[in-house]
Design an enzyme around this catalytic site. Sequence first.
Site, mmCIF file in Angstrom:
data_model
loop_
_atom_site.group_PDB
_atom_site.id
_atom_site.type_symbol
_atom_site.label_atom_id
_atom_site.label_comp_id
_atom_site.label_asym_id
_atom_site.label_seq_id
_atom_site.Cartn_x
_atom_site.Cartn_y
_atom_site.Cartn_z
ATOM 1 N N SER A 143 -11.138 -0.680 0.196
ATOM 2 C CA SER A 143 -9.846 -0.570 0.887
ATOM 3 C C SER A 143 -9.970 -0.819 2.374
ATOM 4 O O SER A 143 -9.030 -1.301 3.008
ATOM 5 C CB SER A 143 -9.271 0.845 0.732
ATOM 6 O OG SER A 143 -8.546 0.989 -0.446
ATOM 7 N N TYR B 253 -7.373 -11.776 -10.935
ATOM 8 C CA TYR B 253 -6.415 -12.879 -11.024
ATOM 9 C C TYR B 253 -6.930 -14.103 -10.266
ATOM 10 O O TYR B 253 -6.337 -15.175 -10.349
ATOM 11 C CB TYR B 253 -5.032 -12.462 -10.485
ATOM 12 C CG TYR B 253 -4.394 -11.343 -11.268
ATOM 13 C CD1 TYR B 253 -4.091 -11.499 -12.614
ATOM 14 C CD2 TYR B 253 -4.109 -10.121 -10.662
ATOM 15 C CE1 TYR B 253 -3.523 -10.472 -13.343
ATOM 16 C CE2 TYR B 253 -3.537 -9.082 -11.380
ATOM 17 C CZ TYR B 253 -3.251 -9.260 -12.726
ATOM 18 O OH TYR B 253 -2.692 -8.229 -13.443
ATOM 19 N N HIS C 134 -3.598 6.508 3.958
ATOM 20 C CA HIS C 134 -4.364 5.322 3.542
ATOM 21 C C HIS C 134 -3.726 4.046 4.100
ATOM 22 O O HIS C 134 -4.410 3.195 4.678
ATOM 23 C CB HIS C 134 -4.436 5.287 2.017
ATOM 24 C CG HIS C 134 -5.236 4.171 1.444
ATOM 25 N ND1 HIS C 134 -4.674 2.951 1.093
ATOM 26 C CD2 HIS C 134 -6.552 4.066 1.157
ATOM 27 C CE1 HIS C 134 -5.624 2.161 0.605
ATOM 28 N NE2 HIS C 134 -6.764 2.814 0.638
ATOM 29 N N ASP D 63 -0.923 3.641 18.437
ATOM 30 C CA ASP D 63 -1.768 2.456 18.336
ATOM 31 C C ASP D 63 -1.199 1.387 17.402
ATOM 32 O O ASP D 63 -1.837 0.353 17.195
ATOM 33 C CB ASP D 63 -3.169 2.856 17.839
ATOM 34 C CG ASP D 63 -4.238 2.667 18.903
ATOM 35 O OD1 ASP D 63 -3.914 2.100 19.979
ATOM 36 O OD2 ASP D 63 -5.390 3.069 18.660
ATOM 37 N N VAL E 236 -8.209 3.338 18.659
ATOM 38 C CA VAL E 236 -9.030 2.255 18.134
ATOM 39 C C VAL E 236 -8.380 0.916 18.455
ATOM 40 O O VAL E 236 -7.336 0.849 19.104
ATOM 41 C CB VAL E 236 -9.188 2.403 16.601
ATOM 42 C CG1 VAL E 236 -9.959 3.669 16.261
ATOM 43 C CG2 VAL E 236 -7.829 2.378 15.913
ATOM 44 N N ASN F 165 -13.989 0.096 -6.248
ATOM 45 C CA ASN F 165 -15.013 1.052 -5.807
ATOM 46 C C ASN F 165 -15.842 1.656 -6.929
ATOM 47 O O ASN F 165 -16.400 2.733 -6.767
ATOM 48 C CB ASN F 165 -14.352 2.189 -5.026
ATOM 49 C CG ASN F 165 -13.707 1.707 -3.752
ATOM 50 O OD1 ASN F 165 -14.091 0.676 -3.197
ATOM 51 N ND2 ASN F 165 -12.724 2.440 -3.289
ATOM 52 N N ASP G 16 0.872 -1.184 0.000
ATOM 53 C CA ASP G 16 0.000 0.000 0.000
ATOM 54 C C ASP G 16 0.895 1.215 0.000
ATOM 55 O O ASP G 16 2.043 1.159 -0.460
ATOM 56 C CB ASP G 16 -0.867 -0.050 1.294
ATOM 57 C CG ASP G 16 -2.146 0.768 1.195
ATOM 58 O OD1 ASP G 16 -2.069 2.005 1.329
ATOM 59 O OD2 ASP G 16 -3.221 0.175 0.998
#
Length: 465
Positions: A411, A346, A236, A188, A253, A331, A179
């Site tokens: 994602s 694939y 991201h 975190d 979180v 998306n 990514d």
Amino acid sequence: MSKNKSKLSIAASFIAASVLVFASCSKEKIAVNAVNESANNNLTEVAVAASNMVANQALVKFRKGTPANAKNDAFARISARTEEFIFTKSMEASGETEGLYLISFPAAVPQALVALQSMPFIEFAEPNYVYQHAATSSDPYFTNGSLWGMSNTGFGCGAQTAWTNNRTGSSNVVVAIIDEGFDNQHEDLASNSWINPGETANDGIDNDNNGYIDDVYGWDFDGNNNSTFDGAGDDHGTHVAGTIGAVSNTVGVVGVNWNVKMMSCKFLGSTGGTTANAVKAVDYVTALKNKGINIVASNNSWGGGGFSAALHAAISRANTAGVLFIAAAGNSGTNNDATASFPGNYSISNKSGGKTYAALANMIVVAAIASNGTKASFSQYGAKTVHLGAPGVNIFSTLPYNTYGSYNGTSMATPHVTGAAALYKSINSGASASAVKSGILTKVTKISSLTGKCTTGGRLNVSGF
Ligand code: CA
Ligand code: CA
């Protein structure tokens, strides 16, 4: 959304020259080899826009044993020069001898590919595609902390129940995040960030002999350096990491796994990521797995381009090594059975350039659902090409520099499933990649919104792990 737009506009501007010169052909099919057609589906042949490939570049593989002068002749005919010869440790280990040439040339990509494909000795020639991450929008001010995706009520993935049963992951299990980079010093994420046990930090030596010097947290294939976190632009990747494995503590979180090790394979930069760098990232993970690192899966929350024989080969090497390749469905809201989408497709067989490329068994392709159980309107789907749904709307997770925010996208759904793979492996340490995959897919909860939309017709549920 604005971030996504800005990335796309940067990508558009850097290919502007070729678009201006060759505007009349930019929407044509680029070449036979670059257009996929499934062996077992009547897929639409999709024209890949020039904006989704690096201008004036191609990836070329020669047939085994091609003499050097024949290679030079081939490149000379289109005035090409070699930008990079890619011959990874994973290619070498798999018996490959020819590697890949990343070349540049003055012509537009479609014309150059036609010329190359007409030459003897060429096994394939294809665009160096540009991939974008698959988040659709962001809400950096989302602060209610509602992690519905982890819940054991409603349509969450049931991680809450797994935790209650003392199933909280294991620091012996590693996942790779292919990514952007992620903030490995985040409050975190820091204690769940992988550190390469074979590498001595900052000694300027490739201690583990994997071809990368001082790759302590992973590698930045976009910048070709060992700095995998490069600031706020790596939001991201940081968000993906938090869903897989944010630490259980008193801040922020928590991920599907309280304990896991996350390796950073950064290949998405400010203009997206290329096929050449995706191949290197996938092969990096494969090589480490083959050296004994307990990598269960890579998370791939990105997509774009068309069929790539080079990327297919890399994911196939990961398959041989026993690493799952967990991918976002995309998306665009479309049906991947009808309109091919990569890398997700694939997972089924493809035809390109007169050859058939086998379905890759290590793939899990993920659609997104909302907290009310509906398929997210943006989420791509496919009865044959997508496996399951997972939470992907209003997903709260980590962002760079100890911040948090809510993003939407396949994602965001994908790392719930990658987290599930790590959780399953922590409970079943001897499970093969195929056993981890079937462990996830057989435990889905069927929901009507996914009936006929994916192979299982169900959503992720880890409560029974
Ligand atoms: Ca190294
Ligand atoms: Ca870097």
